[in-house]
Design a protein around this motif. Sequence first.
Motif, PDB file in Angstrom:
ATOM      1  N   ILE A  63       0.844  -1.189   0.000  1.00  0.00           N
ATOM      2  CA  ILE A  63       0.000   0.000   0.000  1.00  0.00           C
ATOM      3  C   ILE A  63       0.884   1.245   0.000  1.00  0.00           C
ATOM      4  O   ILE A  63       0.607   2.224  -0.669  1.00  0.00           O
ATOM      5  CB  ILE A  63      -0.930  -0.023   1.238  1.00  0.00           C
ATOM      6  N   GLU A  83       2.211   2.551  -8.870  1.00  0.00           N
ATOM      7  CA  GLU A  83       0.961   2.533  -8.094  1.00  0.00           C
ATOM      8  C   GLU A  83      -0.073   1.560  -8.664  1.00  0.00           C
ATOM      9  O   GLU A  83      -0.695   0.791  -7.942  1.00  0.00           O
ATOM     10  CB  GLU A  83       0.395   3.964  -8.021  1.00  0.00           C
ATOM     11  N   ASP A  84      -0.235   1.585 -10.001  1.00  0.00           N
ATOM     12  CA  ASP A  84      -1.243   0.702 -10.611  1.00  0.00           C
ATOM     13  C   ASP A  84      -0.819  -0.762 -10.554  1.00  0.00           C
ATOM     14  O   ASP A  84      -1.644  -1.648 -10.303  1.00  0.00           O
ATOM     15  CB  ASP A  84      -1.496   1.109 -12.066  1.00  0.00           C
ATOM     16  N   ALA A  87      -1.439  -2.023  -7.141  1.00  0.00           N
ATOM     17  CA  ALA A  87      -2.856  -2.316  -6.911  1.00  0.00           C
ATOM     18  C   ALA A  87      -3.187  -3.702  -7.453  1.00  0.00           C
ATOM     19  O   ALA A  87      -3.842  -4.514  -6.795  1.00  0.00           O
ATOM     20  CB  ALA A  87      -3.723  -1.246  -7.569  1.00  0.00           C
ATOM     21  N   ARG A  90      -1.626  -6.340  -5.270  1.00  0.00           N
ATOM     22  CA  ARG A  90      -2.376  -6.518  -4.017  1.00  0.00           C
ATOM     23  C   ARG A  90      -3.616  -7.370  -4.256  1.00  0.00           C
ATOM     24  O   ARG A  90      -3.942  -8.259  -3.478  1.00  0.00           O
ATOM     25  CB  ARG A  90      -2.824  -5.165  -3.442  1.00  0.00           C
ATOM     26  N   LEU A  96      -6.684  -8.118   2.735  1.00  0.00           N
ATOM     27  CA  LEU A  96      -6.534  -7.050   3.720  1.00  0.00           C
ATOM     28  C   LEU A  96      -7.743  -6.952   4.644  1.00  0.00           C
ATOM     29  O   LEU A  96      -8.889  -7.035   4.201  1.00  0.00           O
ATOM     30  CB  LEU A  96      -6.370  -5.708   3.000  1.00  0.00           C
ATOM     31  N   PHE A  98      -9.091  -4.353   7.812  1.00  0.00           N
ATOM     32  CA  PHE A  98      -8.816  -3.138   8.571  1.00  0.00           C
ATOM     33  C   PHE A  98      -9.676  -3.084   9.820  1.00  0.00           C
ATOM     34  O   PHE A  98     -10.509  -3.945  10.070  1.00  0.00           O
ATOM     35  CB  PHE A  98      -9.070  -1.899   7.707  1.00  0.00           C
ATOM     36  N   PHE A 101     -14.578   0.623   8.443  1.00  0.00           N
ATOM     37  CA  PHE A 101     -14.925   0.964   7.049  1.00  0.00           C
ATOM     38  C   PHE A 101     -14.678  -0.189   6.104  1.00  0.00           C
ATOM     39  O   PHE A 101     -14.517  -0.002   4.911  1.00  0.00           O
ATOM     40  CB  PHE A 101     -14.107   2.159   6.533  1.00  0.00           C
ATOM     41  N   LEU A 119     -12.197  -7.958  -9.914  1.00  0.00           N
ATOM     42  CA  LEU A 119     -10.943  -7.631 -10.593  1.00  0.00           C
ATOM     43  C   LEU A 119     -10.356  -8.836 -11.314  1.00  0.00           C
ATOM     44  O   LEU A 119      -9.307  -8.749 -11.928  1.00  0.00           O
ATOM     45  CB  LEU A 119      -9.932  -7.091  -9.576  1.00  0.00           C
TER      46      LEU A 119
ATOM     47  N   ILE B 289     -10.657   1.754   1.142  1.00  0.00           N
ATOM     48  CA  ILE B 289     -10.592   0.297   1.271  1.00  0.00           C
ATOM     49  C   ILE B 289     -10.593  -0.368  -0.105  1.00  0.00           C
ATOM     50  O   ILE B 289      -9.810  -1.283  -0.378  1.00  0.00           O
ATOM     51  CB  ILE B 289     -11.786  -0.228   2.103  1.00  0.00           C
ATOM     52  N   LEU B 290     -11.458   0.130  -0.991  1.00  0.00           N
ATOM     53  CA  LEU B 290     -11.506  -0.443  -2.340  1.00  0.00           C
ATOM     54  C   LEU B 290     -10.144  -0.343  -3.006  1.00  0.00           C
ATOM     55  O   LEU B 290      -9.673  -1.286  -3.649  1.00  0.00           O
ATOM     56  CB  LEU B 290     -12.555   0.275  -3.195  1.00  0.00           C
ATOM     57  N   LYS B 291      -9.522   0.822  -2.856  1.00  0.00           N
ATOM     58  CA  LYS B 291      -8.187   0.984  -3.436  1.00  0.00           C
ATOM     59  C   LYS B 291      -7.223  -0.004  -2.807  1.00  0.00           C
ATOM     60  O   LYS B 291      -6.417  -0.630  -3.500  1.00  0.00           O
ATOM     61  CB  LYS B 291      -7.673   2.394  -3.164  1.00  0.00           C
ATOM     62  N   ALA B 292      -7.297  -0.126  -1.472  1.00  0.00           N
ATOM     63  CA  ALA B 292      -6.351  -0.990  -0.775  1.00  0.00           C
ATOM     64  C   ALA B 292      -6.481  -2.429  -1.266  1.00  0.00           C
ATOM     65  O   ALA B 292      -5.478  -3.105  -1.492  1.00  0.00           O
ATOM     66  CB  ALA B 292      -6.586  -0.915   0.723  1.00  0.00           C
ATOM     67  N   PHE B 295      -8.418  -2.182  -6.205  1.00  0.00           N
ATOM     68  CA  PHE B 295      -9.083  -1.454  -7.278  1.00  0.00           C
ATOM     69  C   PHE B 295      -8.173  -0.317  -7.737  1.00  0.00           C
ATOM     70  O   PHE B 295      -7.771   0.532  -6.935  1.00  0.00           O
ATOM     71  CB  PHE B 295     -10.435  -0.905  -6.823  1.00  0.00           C
ATOM     72  N   GLY B 296      -7.839  -0.324  -9.016  1.00  0.00           N
ATOM     73  CA  GLY B 296      -6.894   0.656  -9.552  1.00  0.00           C
ATOM     74  C   GLY B 296      -7.555   1.999  -9.778  1.00  0.00           C
ATOM     75  O   GLY B 296      -8.758   2.163  -9.601  1.00  0.00           O
ATOM     76  N   ARG B 297      -6.713   2.951 -10.185  1.00  0.00           N
ATOM     77  CA  ARG B 297      -7.225   4.298 -10.395  1.00  0.00           C
ATOM     78  C   ARG B 297      -8.331   4.318 -11.431  1.00  0.00           C
ATOM     79  O   ARG B 297      -9.315   5.021 -11.300  1.00  0.00           O
ATOM     80  CB  ARG B 297      -6.082   5.218 -10.836  1.00  0.00           C
ATOM     81  N   SER B 299     -10.409   1.872 -12.341  1.00  0.00           N
ATOM     82  CA  SER B 299     -11.662   1.281 -11.853  1.00  0.00           C
ATOM     83  C   SER B 299     -12.418   2.269 -10.975  1.00  0.00           C
ATOM     84  O   SER B 299     -13.628   2.432 -11.103  1.00  0.00           O
ATOM     85  CB  SER B 299     -11.377   0.028 -11.035  1.00  0.00           C
ATOM     86  N   LYS B 378      -5.897  10.092  -5.821  1.00  0.00           N
ATOM     87  CA  LYS B 378      -5.259  10.111  -4.499  1.00  0.00           C
ATOM     88  C   LYS B 378      -4.562   8.776  -4.211  1.00  0.00           C
ATOM     89  O   LYS B 378      -5.170   7.727  -4.312  1.00  0.00           O
ATOM     90  CB  LYS B 378      -6.331  10.390  -3.437  1.00  0.00           C
ATOM     91  N   PRO B 379      -3.290   8.808  -3.850  1.00  0.00           N
ATOM     92  CA  PRO B 379      -2.584   7.554  -3.557  1.00  0.00           C
ATOM     93  C   PRO B 379      -3.257   6.829  -2.399  1.00  0.00           C
ATOM     94  O   PRO B 379      -3.798   7.460  -1.491  1.00  0.00           O
ATOM     95  CB  PRO B 379      -1.183   8.014  -3.144  1.00  0.00           C
ATOM     96  N   VAL B 380      -3.222   5.515  -2.463  1.00  0.00           N
ATOM     97  CA  VAL B 380      -3.967   4.703  -1.500  1.00  0.00           C
ATOM     98  C   VAL B 380      -3.537   4.966  -0.051  1.00  0.00           C
ATOM     99  O   VAL B 380      -4.366   5.021   0.848  1.00  0.00           O
ATOM    100  CB  VAL B 380      -3.892   3.207  -1.868  1.00  0.00           C
ATOM    101  N   VAL B 381      -2.231   5.168   0.181  1.00  0.00           N
ATOM    102  CA  VAL B 381      -1.793   5.432   1.574  1.00  0.00           C
ATOM    103  C   VAL B 381      -2.451   6.685   2.117  1.00  0.00           C
ATOM    104  O   VAL B 381      -2.912   6.708   3.262  1.00  0.00           O
ATOM    105  CB  VAL B 381      -0.273   5.722   1.687  1.00  0.00           C
ATOM    106  N   LEU B 384      -6.079   6.135   2.881  1.00  0.00           N
ATOM    107  CA  LEU B 384      -6.253   5.386   4.127  1.00  0.00           C
ATOM    108  C   LEU B 384      -5.937   6.262   5.334  1.00  0.00           C
ATOM    109  O   LEU B 384      -6.657   6.275   6.322  1.00  0.00           O
ATOM    110  CB  LEU B 384      -5.327   4.162   4.145  1.00  0.00           C
ATOM    111  N   ARG B 385      -4.833   7.011   5.236  1.00  0.00           N
ATOM    112  CA  ARG B 385      -4.379   7.845   6.343  1.00  0.00           C
ATOM    113  C   ARG B 385      -5.454   8.875   6.699  1.00  0.00           C
ATOM    114  O   ARG B 385      -5.668   9.185   7.860  1.00  0.00           O
ATOM    115  CB  ARG B 385      -3.058   8.511   5.944  1.00  0.00           C
ATOM    116  N   VAL B 387      -8.657   8.570   6.556  1.00  0.00           N
ATOM    117  CA  VAL B 387      -9.858   8.068   7.223  1.00  0.00           C
ATOM    118  C   VAL B 387      -9.562   7.308   8.501  1.00  0.00           C
ATOM    119  O   VAL B 387     -10.428   7.148   9.340  1.00  0.00           O
ATOM    120  CB  VAL B 387     -10.703   7.187   6.286  1.00  0.00           C
TER     121      VAL B 387
END
Lengths: 255, 388
Positions: A63, A83-84, A87, A90, A96, A98, A101, A119, B289-292, B295-297, B299, B378-381, B384-385, B387
């Motif tokens: 992440i 980044e992509d 993703a 991952r 994952l 948490f 949420f 996906l 969460i979806l990004k984590a 799910f890519g940018r 999507s 927005k980058p996933v980190v 997450l940070r 929220v």
Amino acid sequence: MSTDDTPIPVVAIRGVARHYVRAADDVQALRPISLDILPGRFVAFMGPSGSGKSTLLNIISGIDRPDEGALLVAGEMLNDLDEDELAEWRARHVGLVFQFFNLIPVLSARDNVALPLLLTKLDRAERTRRAETALRVVGLDHRLDHYPGTLSGGEQQRVAIARAIVTDPDLIVADEPTGDLDARNAEDILSLLRQLKNDFGKTIVMVTHDPRALRFVDDVYHLDKGILLEGEDAERAGAAIRMAAGGHVGGGGHP
Amino acid sequence: MKYLGLVRANLGRNKLRTLLTGGAITLAVALVCLLLTMPQGMNALLDDIASNTRISVHNKAGIVYTMPASFTRRVRQVDGVAAAMGQVWFGGAYEDDGVVTFPNFAVEAEHVGAVYPDYPIAPEHLADFQRYRDGALVGGQLMERYGWKVGQRVTLRSTVWPVDLDFRIVGTMNDDQAPFFWFNREYLDQALKAQGGNGLDIVGMIWVRAADPSQVNAIMREVDEISRNSEAETAAETEKSFFSNFFGSLQGLVTIILVVTSLVVLCIVVIAANTASMAVRERAGEIAILKAIGFGRRSIFGMLLAEVVVLATLAGAVGVGLAVGATGLLQMFAGWSPALGPLGNFIITGPVIVQGLFLSLFVGMIAGIVPSYGAARKPVVEALREVF
Ligand SMILES: Nc1ncnc2c1ncn2[C@@H]1O[C@H](COP(=O)(O)OP(=O)(O)OP(=O)(O)O)[C@@H](O)[C@H]1O
Ligand SMILES: [Mg+2]
């Protein structure tokens, strides 16, 4: 370091560090850390707030990215991915969980669990089938059509765990999965994770504040101010946690 | 398309908000569709009242200026001219208060039939009109308004000429688009001479009928050419454009309405964008969460944008439907009474439907792009940070 009978680590970290620049401050969230996590281990990271646990976990799960150091997870050098690509990686290799949420409130438990499968190339029927199987594993096959709002906190966390395992990942990563739960539910979740390790050989990396976790995990790492404690320091930290838990949790007394 | 279930579920999340935003888009699109029918409706209206072969010739300086009466004869000699009729504004007031309440003109009775073959004037009325010097042809609407009957006498007191004239109504034009009062030019001429004047030596407007629509342009050029060096330069227009000058102010109104409509569309875009960014903000945790979980940018962007676009397009389609229904109703009313006839010209055509749907799509795209892009980028980190 790996000889013939040592399995290849799922997570291999070498000199990984991370700092954040915030205004004038330079926060060293993680000092250079090296460590291996072998397949099938259930590992906990513990430490005070702000000690860098989430930072490390985010780096392990692709992440976040380290500023320095090399990182091999589930056979991939994560340093090389953008980044992509991260993703995508991952989605395939990490499950994952948490603290909150976790679930989409407008989707049923089944659809929430099936989310990561969107996906993949699987068709709808197969996605549904796998989601239902995962929900059965976490003991929620009687809640398939329930929406998160109608589930208890513990049940919601089980759905999140089902979602984390539905893609059959190499690694399950959980950041304080019991942080929002009462004692009974927390134990249920910990024992469910333990069961995933025992029954399916999953590698699990978890951050927790919960001393109860000591009974369920194989290894505990202690972090403090971005440093991975070793030797005496680590033992002292471990003893402190056991004390806090009332002394009746043993180090390796898991099933 | 796999995400459609998710998009639908998300739209159902806050039903009232979805409904209100959708409703605003529906109304705006319906309004725009109705307005888009106006220019076409007006043209159809003009087509109804104007035949393609009629040309109006008036002083270039404007229709209140006149031309020498002899000019009518010269126009008649132009190639391709089938007939021409001069007309002069009489400005007659019927009621005692001296206010002109309907257009009344001195015309050349012997040329009416040839210039206006398309007007529904009974042959015997036309014959009487030519026979009686004091005869008047009156539009059906006017007859009805004042309760006049054929054979009745009416007096008009001119506000332009120093005469009052007494007319006998010899016939009527049963045409709603001709609310005129026409009388014989000679009658005015003689009345003026009787007062010691020179008689009627001017003409205000010449109506020309071309033998063939293809000759209209050549005739207009030729007529303007003839007048070029005379004391009164003329401007020739087809009847349609002459009427659209009359309608000009109305078209100005249409322009204003179109501008207002564009602003309405802009408002709708802003409203929809606001809804979209609210949706994105309140779902920040879920999106993180979806990004984590992978799910890519693309999507995330597609999913969020699809939500707004689907809402806008569905709402817009309902709006187009409303507009179609409304014009359908107008046409029904138009069928009930001839006075409402012109309403039937405002029809939602295929292109308007397509434009309406595209407009909705466009509203959704524009409104959705910025918030969706912001959330996706927005980058996933960080997500997450923010929220946790
Ligand atoms: N994006 C960021 N920008 C600035 N500072 C950050 C950022 N992320 C983390 N930090 C800082 O890095 C340090 C470690 O944070 P981290 O979230 O890893 O702690 P943690 O051990 O998970 O704490 P907690 O138990 O409270 O969750 C903290 O001092 C935190 O404020
Ligand atoms: Mg943390």
